[in-house]
Design an enzyme around this catalytic site. Structure first.
Site, PDB file in Angstrom:
ATOM      1  N   LYS A 138       0.846  -1.197   0.000  1.00  0.00           N
ATOM      2  CA  LYS A 138       0.000   0.000   0.000  1.00  0.00           C
ATOM      3  C   LYS A 138       0.878   1.243   0.000  1.00  0.00           C
ATOM      4  O   LYS A 138       1.922   1.281   0.672  1.00  0.00           O
ATOM      5  CB  LYS A 138      -0.896  -0.045   1.232  1.00  0.00           C
ATOM      6  CG  LYS A 138      -1.943   1.038   1.343  1.00  0.00           C
ATOM      7  CD  LYS A 138      -2.776   0.774   2.605  1.00  0.00           C
ATOM      8  CE  LYS A 138      -3.915   1.764   2.775  1.00  0.00           C
ATOM      9  NZ  LYS A 138      -4.727   1.441   3.975  1.00  0.00           N
ATOM     10  N   SER A 214      -9.371   1.144   3.093  1.00  0.00           N
ATOM     11  CA  SER A 214      -8.588   1.984   2.209  1.00  0.00           C
ATOM     12  C   SER A 214      -7.497   1.235   1.460  1.00  0.00           C
ATOM     13  O   SER A 214      -6.814   1.812   0.613  1.00  0.00           O
ATOM     14  CB  SER A 214      -7.956   3.118   3.023  1.00  0.00           C
ATOM     15  OG  SER A 214      -7.060   2.603   3.996  1.00  0.00           O
ATOM     16  N   SER A 238      -9.585  -1.233   7.122  1.00  0.00           N
ATOM     17  CA  SER A 238      -8.970  -1.063   5.806  1.00  0.00           C
ATOM     18  C   SER A 238      -8.204  -2.254   5.259  1.00  0.00           C
ATOM     19  O   SER A 238      -7.841  -2.265   4.085  1.00  0.00           O
ATOM     20  CB  SER A 238      -8.050   0.165   5.819  1.00  0.00           C
ATOM     21  OG  SER A 238      -8.797   1.332   6.031  1.00  0.00           O
TER      22      SER A 238
END
Length: 650
Positions: A138, A214, A238
């Protein structure tokens, strides 16, 4: 057959922003993300022009990759090239948009590991657990060589001088970072992964839908088999929401078990780092490299504080009949929260039955009971993420974090030593460098930053605020009640759906769905999600398994037992094995149009291409209308405009 309906991207196929990244000749090219056209499966597969991989890449596991390396049929370089091939063929062409940038060192890292591979083959020694594990991370993990943007255009210049602790640990066991993944800006949204750097991420099982947030880019990339392992972060949901929406395994660890040093933060006391993979075995294998004290992350001091014993590895807890004899509590008040989807509930109830059939004892309708801070019990169906503080008419529902908004403090602590020229959150806001989908969250955190609570006379002597779960009384109260629930019912774990609804459509920015992910960050306890099947239309959904503090071993045992009993994980049919079929030129790809939009597609051979630098004045925010660009950014920010036309954002 179409891969998806069109993305909205504008008629131009010319990149509007070429930003210099890194040193020397390395350049990172950014494209408009308003539109692309639908493509056929044949057209996408036709871009696998470098040949069929030497090993099947679909659903490849760490163990299978290592076996192929040791028998001489696969090199580390070939494995990295095969994933790069899939990224180039599928990610931008289909509109999946999971990858922001490829690592500039992945192939050289692989070449070095190939030299080590020869030595391991000669000696007969086992490979390190994560040897040549091509990994997607990420874009808030610091990785030397690429910027850490947290999905925000404000941090495009944020080049770290060293890797974050997690990346250091997995690289020490042989992992290779091959790409950074898209995410929701600043990690705020759990509904969509959309940001100002590279637009919106789409669900590999239905490109009209979201992967959640996310960590949506990592989840989408892993579900489309663009990497062998992925990493996300989890503040409220997330890791687990994107994993559930993409038929993946994702774990949020016990708070304090894994260092977050070197991650762009959202909330220092809630953030966690963790792996996202296609199997429980791969996630457990990777997880073993991660726990431990880190002087750069004070929350890891809790390991010593609670005398936690960290296992040598977590694969030892993977027992095929792991559900046999386990007592599992079912939190139906979470599964049936308002606005639940009947199909998701039906899939969940089937999962509960499957657990019982595999030998587990099921205890239905377990709940959190008691409240030493007030006179009302915790009821997640009506007051989720809240705790009743006080008594009688003076009592009220208080969020467990009180009015504590830690994004500003956490971010600025990170920025103080980061490569970005921005050092204050408010400057980012007033320079207009916030995507409209994040604007409300940013404003709220700036306005409510670290306010203290005030209570009428007669309240308990308690202030809910900004501390670790074991120091903060409101979170501590929820944590105590959660532990009591497990102990009183003699439970090993509790289960409930990760989400009570299927993935929302792209463009449904205010999608209302019941997510059941807050109980873990509220209590600091670990939770893992495992695929539990599909709803109509082939939409994935996941089951949450949550247990006691520091008891990841039991989570892995239960998760593996359920996975082996059901084997629900299935790859998306939209991203098949790369072969070399008859090439389908773009002229043969169906182009769609409507009264409002024309759709065109600009093929991208790789997210990284050589380009000449341009000035900041020559670019504007990705995914934003032109009037929200750099030229008028400060004026826009100061006016705090929030009435944005959302048609531009997908």
């Amino acid at each position: 057959m179409l891969l998806a309906s069109p993305l909205r991207t504008g008629a131009s196929t010319t990149p509007f922003a070429n930003k210099t990244y890194g040193v020397g000749a390395l350049r990172y090219e950014l494209y408009e993300t308003y539109n692309t056209q639908p493509v056929t499966v044949a057209a996408a597969t036709g871009y696998c022009t470098s040949g069929t991989p030497v090993i099947d890449m679909e659903e490849l596991t760490i163990a299978a990759a290592h076996a192929a390396m040791l028998n001489g049929s696969l090199t580390c370089t070939q494995l990295v090239q095969a994933y790069n091939q899939r990224i180039a063929a599928y990610d931008k062409l289909s509109g999946l948009n999971s990858i922001i940038a490829l690592s500039p060192t992945a192939l050289s890292d692989a070449a070095a590991l190939d030299q080590q591979l020869m030595e391991y083959m000669d000696s007969g020694e086992a490979l390190p657990p994560l040897f040549c594990m091509p990994t997607l991370v990420k874009d808030l993990y610091d990785f030397k060589g690429l910027p850490s943007t947290a999905g925000a255009v404000a941090l495009e210049d944020n080049f770290p001088t060293q890797d974050c602790t997690v990346i250091k640990k997995i690289k020490a066991q042989g992992a290779i970072i091959i790409a950074k993944t898209t995410m929701s800006e600043w990690a705020f949204s759990a509904v969509h992964s959309i940001g100002s750097v590279f637009g919106v991420v789409r669900n590999p099982y239905d490109l009209d839908r979201s992967t959640g947030g996310s960590s949506g880019g990592t989840a989408a990339g892993m579900a489309a088999n663009l990497g062998l392992m992925g990493f996300g972060s989890d503040t409220g949901s997330s890791i687990r929401t994107p994993s559930a929406f993409a038929s993946l395994v994702g774990i949020r660890p016990s708070a304090g078990l894994i260092s977050r040093a070197g991650l762009v933060p959202l909330d220092f006391y809630r953030d966690t780092a963790g792996p996202i993979g296609r199997t429980v075995t791969d996630v457990a294998t990777t997880f073993g490299a991660l726990p431990g004290y880190d002087p750069l992350d004070t929350l890891t001091e809790s390991i010593a504080l609670f005398n936690v014993t960290i296992p040598d590895n977590y694969t030892q807890f993977l027992v095929e009949d792991g559900l046999q004899g386990k007592r599992i509590g079912v939190m139906m008040n979470l599964a049936t929260r308002p606005k639940y989807d009947p199909e998701v509930l039906a899939v969940f109830l089937k999962a509960v039955q499957d657990m019982e059939d595999a030998g587990a004892t099921i205890v239905m309708n377990v709940t959190l009971e008691g409240n030493s801070l007030g006179d009302m019990d915790f009821e997640p169906d009506s007051h989720f993420q809240q705790w009743y503080v006080g008594y009688g008419e003076d009592g009220h529902w208080e969020t467990v974090e009180g009015k504590c908004a830690l994004w500003k403090e956490s971010l600025e602590q990170y920025l103080a030593t980061a490569g970005s020229h921005y050092k204050r959150a408010v400057d980012i806001f007033y320079d207009g460098l916030v995507h409209p989908i994040s604007i409300d969250s940013v404003q709220a955190d700036l306005v409510n930053y670290n306010q203290s609570n005030t209570y009428p006379e007669g309240y308990p002597n308690v202030t809910c605020g900004c501390r670790a779960w074991y120091e903060e009384p409101c979170q501590g109260e929820v944590s105590a009640r959660f532990t009591d629930m497990l102990d009183d019912n003699e439970l090993d774990v509790v289960v409930f759906p990760v989400q009570n609804n299927p993935p929302p459509y792209i463009g449904d920015w205010n999608a209302s769905f019941a997510r059941n992910t807050y109980l873990s960050p509220m209590t600091g306890t670990p939770a893992i999600t495992v695929p539990m099947g599909f709803t109509t239309g082939g939409l994935p959904t996941g089951i949450m398994i949550q247990g006691r503090h520091w008891d990841e071993p039991t989570l892995f045992t239960v998760a593996y037992g359920y996975e082996q009993a059901t084997k629900h994980r299935m790859p998306s049919p939209l991203f098949p094995e790369c072969t070399t079929p008859n090439y389908v030129p773009l002229d043969d790809v169906i182009v769609a149009s409507s009264d409002e939009y024309n759709y065109a597609y600009a093929p991208l051979a790789s997210p990284l291409v050589p380009q000449q630098p341009v000035t900041a004045a020559g670019r504007r925010l990705r995914g934003l209308p032109a009037h929200h660009g750099f030229e008028s950014g400060r004026e826009w920010g100061e006016s705090q405009q929030t009435g944005h036309d959302l048609k531009y954002f997908n």
